[in-house]
Design a protein around this motif. Structure first.
Motif, PDB file in Angstrom:
ATOM      1  N   LEU A 169       0.735  -1.289  -0.140  1.00 19.92           N
ATOM      2  CA  LEU A 169       0.031  -0.139   0.003  1.00 19.92           C
ATOM      3  C   LEU A 169       0.886   1.183  -0.089  1.00 19.92           C
ATOM      4  CD1 LEU A 169      -2.786  -1.076   2.597  1.00 19.92           C
ATOM      5  CD2 LEU A 169      -3.148  -0.645   0.065  1.00 19.92           C
ATOM      6  N   THR A 170       2.073   1.093   0.850  1.00 18.40           N
ATOM      7  CA  THR A 170       2.827   2.585   0.622  1.00 18.40           C
ATOM      8  C   THR A 170       3.295   2.597  -0.612  1.00 18.40           C
ATOM      9  OG1 THR A 170       3.648   1.925   2.902  1.00 18.40           O
ATOM     10  CG2 THR A 170       4.835   3.269   1.736  1.00 18.40           C
ATOM     11  N   GLY A 171       3.698   1.550  -1.324  1.00 19.41           N
ATOM     12  CA  GLY A 171       4.362   1.765  -2.712  1.00 19.41           C
ATOM     13  C   GLY A 171       3.235   2.227  -3.627  1.00 19.41           C
ATOM     14  N   GLU A 172       1.982   1.771  -3.563  1.00 18.10           N
ATOM     15  CA  GLU A 172       0.651   2.179  -4.420  1.00 18.10           C
ATOM     16  C   GLU A 172       0.531   3.751  -4.119  1.00 18.10           C
ATOM     17  OE1 GLU A 172      -2.648   0.032  -3.745  1.00 18.10           O
ATOM     18  OE2 GLU A 172      -1.635  -1.841  -4.401  1.00 18.10           O
ATOM     19  N   ALA A 173       0.658   4.153  -2.845  1.00 15.69           N
ATOM     20  CA  ALA A 173       0.464   5.566  -2.502  1.00 15.69           C
ATOM     21  C   ALA A 173       1.642   6.560  -3.236  1.00 15.69           C
ATOM     22  CB  ALA A 173       0.724   5.803  -0.970  1.00 15.69           C
ATOM     23  N   GLU A 174       2.935   5.786  -2.970  1.00 17.72           N
ATOM     24  CA  GLU A 174       4.035   6.662  -3.636  1.00 17.72           C
ATOM     25  C   GLU A 174       3.711   6.873  -5.161  1.00 17.72           C
ATOM     26  OE1 GLU A 174       8.949   6.505  -3.263  1.00 17.72           O
ATOM     27  OE2 GLU A 174       7.604   4.646  -3.110  1.00 17.72           O
ATOM     28  N   ILE A 224       5.732   8.620   3.460  1.00 21.65           N
ATOM     29  CA  ILE A 224       6.004   7.649   2.670  1.00 21.65           C
ATOM     30  C   ILE A 224       7.389   7.053   2.971  1.00 21.65           C
ATOM     31  CG2 ILE A 224       6.628   6.784   0.257  1.00 21.65           C
ATOM     32  CD1 ILE A 224       4.269   8.276  -0.640  1.00 21.65           C
ATOM     33  N   ASP A 225       8.480   7.983   3.120  1.00 20.65           N
ATOM     34  CA  ASP A 225       9.693   7.736   3.407  1.00 20.65           C
ATOM     35  C   ASP A 225       9.741   7.008   4.959  1.00 20.65           C
ATOM     36  OD1 ASP A 225      10.575   8.404   0.825  1.00 20.65           O
ATOM     37  OD2 ASP A 225      11.219  10.581   1.961  1.00 20.65           O
ATOM     38  N   ARG A 226       9.137   7.658   5.735  1.00 20.32           N
ATOM     39  CA  ARG A 226       9.304   7.088   7.194  1.00 20.32           C
ATOM     40  C   ARG A 226       8.334   5.582   7.045  1.00 20.32           C
ATOM     41  NH1 ARG A 226       8.885  12.552   9.069  1.00 20.32           N
ATOM     42  NH2 ARG A 226       6.680  12.614   8.906  1.00 20.32           N
ATOM     43  N   LEU A 227       7.192   5.392   6.239  1.00 18.43           N
ATOM     44  CA  LEU A 227       6.700   4.161   6.181  1.00 18.43           C
ATOM     45  C   LEU A 227       7.507   2.994   5.741  1.00 18.43           C
ATOM     46  CD1 LEU A 227       3.176   5.110   5.091  1.00 18.43           C
ATOM     47  CD2 LEU A 227       3.775   3.973   7.060  1.00 18.43           C
ATOM     48  N   HIS A 228       8.392   3.293   4.463  1.00 17.05           N
ATOM     49  CA  HIS A 228       9.425   2.529   4.167  1.00 17.05           C
ATOM     50  C   HIS A 228      10.387   2.314   5.130  1.00 17.05           C
ATOM     51  CE1 HIS A 228       8.051   2.141  -0.137  1.00 17.05           C
ATOM     52  NE2 HIS A 228       8.409   3.381  -0.197  1.00 17.05           N
ATOM     53  N   ALA A 229      10.961   3.022   5.841  1.00 17.88           N
ATOM     54  CA  ALA A 229      11.867   2.663   6.950  1.00 17.88           C
ATOM     55  C   ALA A 229      11.399   1.998   8.070  1.00 17.88           C
ATOM     56  CB  ALA A 229      12.353   4.442   7.484  1.00 17.88           C
ATOM     57  N   HIS A 230      10.018   2.255   8.507  1.00 17.99           N
ATOM     58  CA  HIS A 230       9.367   1.441   9.674  1.00 17.99           C
ATOM     59  C   HIS A 230       9.113  -0.055   9.021  1.00 17.99           C
ATOM     60  CE1 HIS A 230       9.022   4.848  11.772  1.00 17.99           C
ATOM     61  NE2 HIS A 230       7.950   5.359  11.413  1.00 17.99           N
ATOM     62  N   VAL A 231       8.878  -0.319   7.911  1.00 16.42           N
ATOM     63  CA  VAL A 231       8.800  -1.554   7.157  1.00 16.42           C
ATOM     64  C   VAL A 231      10.173  -2.268   7.284  1.00 16.42           C
ATOM     65  CG1 VAL A 231       8.402  -2.875   5.113  1.00 16.42           C
ATOM     66  CG2 VAL A 231       6.827  -1.037   5.520  1.00 16.42           C
ATOM     67  N   ALA A 232      11.214  -1.526   6.808  1.00 18.79           N
ATOM     68  CA  ALA A 232      12.451  -2.238   6.990  1.00 18.79           C
ATOM     69  C   ALA A 232      12.919  -2.658   8.419  1.00 18.79           C
ATOM     70  CB  ALA A 232      13.482  -1.273   6.159  1.00 18.79           C
ATOM     71  N   GLY A 233      12.531  -1.504   9.280  1.00 16.79           N
ATOM     72  CA  GLY A 233      12.929  -2.022  10.818  1.00 16.79           C
ATOM     73  C   GLY A 233      12.127  -3.070  11.336  1.00 16.79           C
ATOM     74  N   GLU A 254       4.230   3.915  15.607  1.00  9.99           N
ATOM     75  CA  GLU A 254       4.812   5.029  14.334  1.00  9.99           C
ATOM     76  C   GLU A 254       3.882   4.587  13.072  1.00  9.99           C
ATOM     77  OE1 GLU A 254       7.084   7.134  14.980  1.00  9.99           O
ATOM     78  OE2 GLU A 254       6.607   6.883  16.893  1.00  9.99           O
ATOM     79  N   PHE A 255       3.803   3.176  12.696  1.00 15.79           N
ATOM     80  CA  PHE A 255       3.136   2.955  11.800  1.00 15.79           C
ATOM     81  C   PHE A 255       1.539   3.789  11.732  1.00 15.79           C
ATOM     82  CE2 PHE A 255       5.602  -0.820  10.593  1.00 15.79           C
ATOM     83  CZ  PHE A 255       5.808  -0.615   9.621  1.00 15.79           C
ATOM     84  N   GLY A 256       1.044   3.768  12.804  1.00 12.82           N
ATOM     85  CA  GLY A 256      -0.391   4.149  12.961  1.00 12.82           C
ATOM     86  C   GLY A 256      -0.470   5.809  12.751  1.00 12.82           C
ATOM     87  N   ARG A 257       0.739   6.270  13.163  1.00 11.27           N
ATOM     88  CA  ARG A 257       0.916   7.925  13.170  1.00 11.27           C
ATOM     89  C   ARG A 257       1.139   8.410  11.528  1.00 11.27           C
ATOM     90  NH1 ARG A 257       4.295   7.248  17.613  1.00 11.27           N
ATOM     91  NH2 ARG A 257       3.398   8.051  19.597  1.00 11.27           N
ATOM     92  N   GLU A 258       1.847   7.749  11.014  1.00 11.71           N
ATOM     93  CA  GLU A 258       2.265   7.948   9.490  1.00 11.71           C
ATOM     94  C   GLU A 258       1.148   7.840   8.745  1.00 11.71           C
ATOM     95  OE1 GLU A 258       4.844   9.728   9.153  1.00 11.71           O
ATOM     96  OE2 GLU A 258       5.815   9.093  11.078  1.00 11.71           O
ATOM     97  N   GLY A 275      -5.146   5.327   2.149  1.00 12.97           N
ATOM     98  CA  GLY A 275      -4.779   5.682   3.324  1.00 12.97           C
ATOM     99  C   GLY A 275      -5.510   4.750   4.352  1.00 12.97           C
ATOM    100  N   LEU A 276      -6.915   4.712   3.981  1.00 15.78           N
ATOM    101  CA  LEU A 276      -7.774   3.946   4.886  1.00 15.78           C
ATOM    102  C   LEU A 276      -7.621   2.570   4.916  1.00 15.78           C
ATOM    103  CD1 LEU A 276     -11.382   5.612   4.085  1.00 15.78           C
ATOM    104  CD2 LEU A 276      -9.975   5.695   5.735  1.00 15.78           C
ATOM    105  N   ASP A 277      -6.988   1.877   3.734  1.00 13.62           N
ATOM    106  CA  ASP A 277      -6.696   0.557   3.858  1.00 13.62           C
ATOM    107  C   ASP A 277      -5.402   0.302   4.628  1.00 13.62           C
ATOM    108  OD1 ASP A 277      -8.730  -0.242   2.114  1.00 13.62           O
ATOM    109  OD2 ASP A 277      -7.599  -0.030   0.269  1.00 13.62           O
ATOM    110  N   LEU A 278      -4.678   1.395   4.578  1.00 12.12           N
ATOM    111  CA  LEU A 278      -3.143   1.187   5.249  1.00 12.12           C
ATOM    112  C   LEU A 278      -3.751   1.474   6.874  1.00 12.12           C
ATOM    113  CD1 LEU A 278      -0.297   1.243   5.000  1.00 12.12           C
ATOM    114  CD2 LEU A 278      -0.313   3.648   4.722  1.00 12.12           C
TER     115      LEU A 278
END
Length: 293
Positions: A169-174, A224-233, A254-258, A275-278
């Motif tokens: 979903l993050t990739g789709e948003a990007e 989007i950048d932070r979501l990618h970072a959180h996924v990696a973490g 953190e995922f929830g905030r972003e 965003g809602l699906d996310l």
């Protein structure tokens, strides 16, 4: 290292002579480690042993540990009071018997009160049970560990699935067309034109400046950048394993905030749906993370 769930159940039982015992432990979610032990009166030594072993083996969860002990009645054993019997024999020998009276028989003497005693075998039950009960406690800890690891393996698969959905979903948003420069310009230009058309007193130059500021504020690049970072973490944490529940919980927040910020900034119906699906997937992730040690 594999991850453990905080939920699990284990039971270990055994018998010694006329005694039967059974350990049971039920583990549920907890903010820290809380070991609650119940043992029968007189067996408090096993309570402390259980508390120490559970505390050494686990770092989080509420553990309800119970020990049940049942004992069958010990078989009664007759015992002849030799002193009493000897005294009766001696006294009977000194009594002259009338003609025709038979001397005292053994069964008659044994029937006299105090000659035969019925005594239960005395024993220290705690001492008799100590080794087998503590051995069963060792097995109980291992069984619970395996149960929690099994739950953790299933939980890891669920978390990985949610994480994959968040990454997609993050990739789709990007890559969504609504984020292109042309789409943003067209959307803002239309809004500015509509405002100028409805009110001739507005300054077109000032409107364009405000529109530029709104475009900057509505940009979701940072989210989007932070979501990618959180996924990696989170993927790194799952690969690390062990007692990572608290770290997972922090990342889930953190995922929830972003995702909430992304929803708030989305100025396009398509981005809003993503965003809602996310947010829905993040909520599911946070719920499952609560089970990890």
């Amino acid at each position: 290292m594999a991850i453990e769930s905080m939920t699990g159940f284990a039971r270990e039982a055994g018998t010694v002579a006329t005694h039967a015992f059974a350990w049971e432990v039920r583990s549920v979610n907890g903010r820290g480690l809380d070991v609650r032990v119940r043992v029968p009166p007189g067996f408090e030594q096993f309570s402390e042993a259980a508390r120490k072993q559970m505390s050494a083996a686990f770092s989080r969860g509420t553990l309800h540990v119970n020990l049940a002990i049942t004992s069958a009645a010990a078989p009664a054993r007759p015992r002849i009071n030799q002193d009493a019997l000897a005294g009766l024999l001696d006294a009977a020998a000194r009594v002259p018997l009338p003609a025709g009276m038979a001397p005292a028989s053994l069964d008659g003497l044994l029937a006299i009160r105090g000659v035969v005693e019925i005594a239960e075998e005395a024993e220290d039950t705690a001492s008799v049970l100590e080794k087998p009960v503590l051995a069963a406690l060792d097995r109980l800890v291992g069984s619970l560990k395996q149960a929690r690891l099994g739950e953790g393996q299933a939980l890891e698969s669920v978390l990985a699935g949610h994480l994959g959905t968040i990454a997609r979903l993050t990739g789709e948003a990007e890559s969504h067309p609504a984020r292109s420069v042309e789409a943003v310009k067209a959307r803002l230009a239309g809004q500015v034109a509509a405002l100028i058309e409805t009110s001739h007193t507005l300054d077109p130059q000032r409107l364009h400046q405000e529109a530029a500021l709104l475009a900057v504020r509505a940009d979701i690049r940072e989210e989007i950048d932070r979501l990618h970072a959180h996924v990696a973490g989170l993927r790194e944490l799952l690969a690390q394993g062990g007692p990572i529940g608290r770290k997972l919980d922090f990342l889930a927040q953190e995922f929830g905030r972003e995702s909430s910020t992304l929803c708030a900034k989305a100025g396009d119906p398509g981005l809003s749906r993503i965003g809602l699906d996310l947010r829905t997937t993040v909520d599911q992730l946070r719920e499952q993370v609560q089970n990890v040690e």
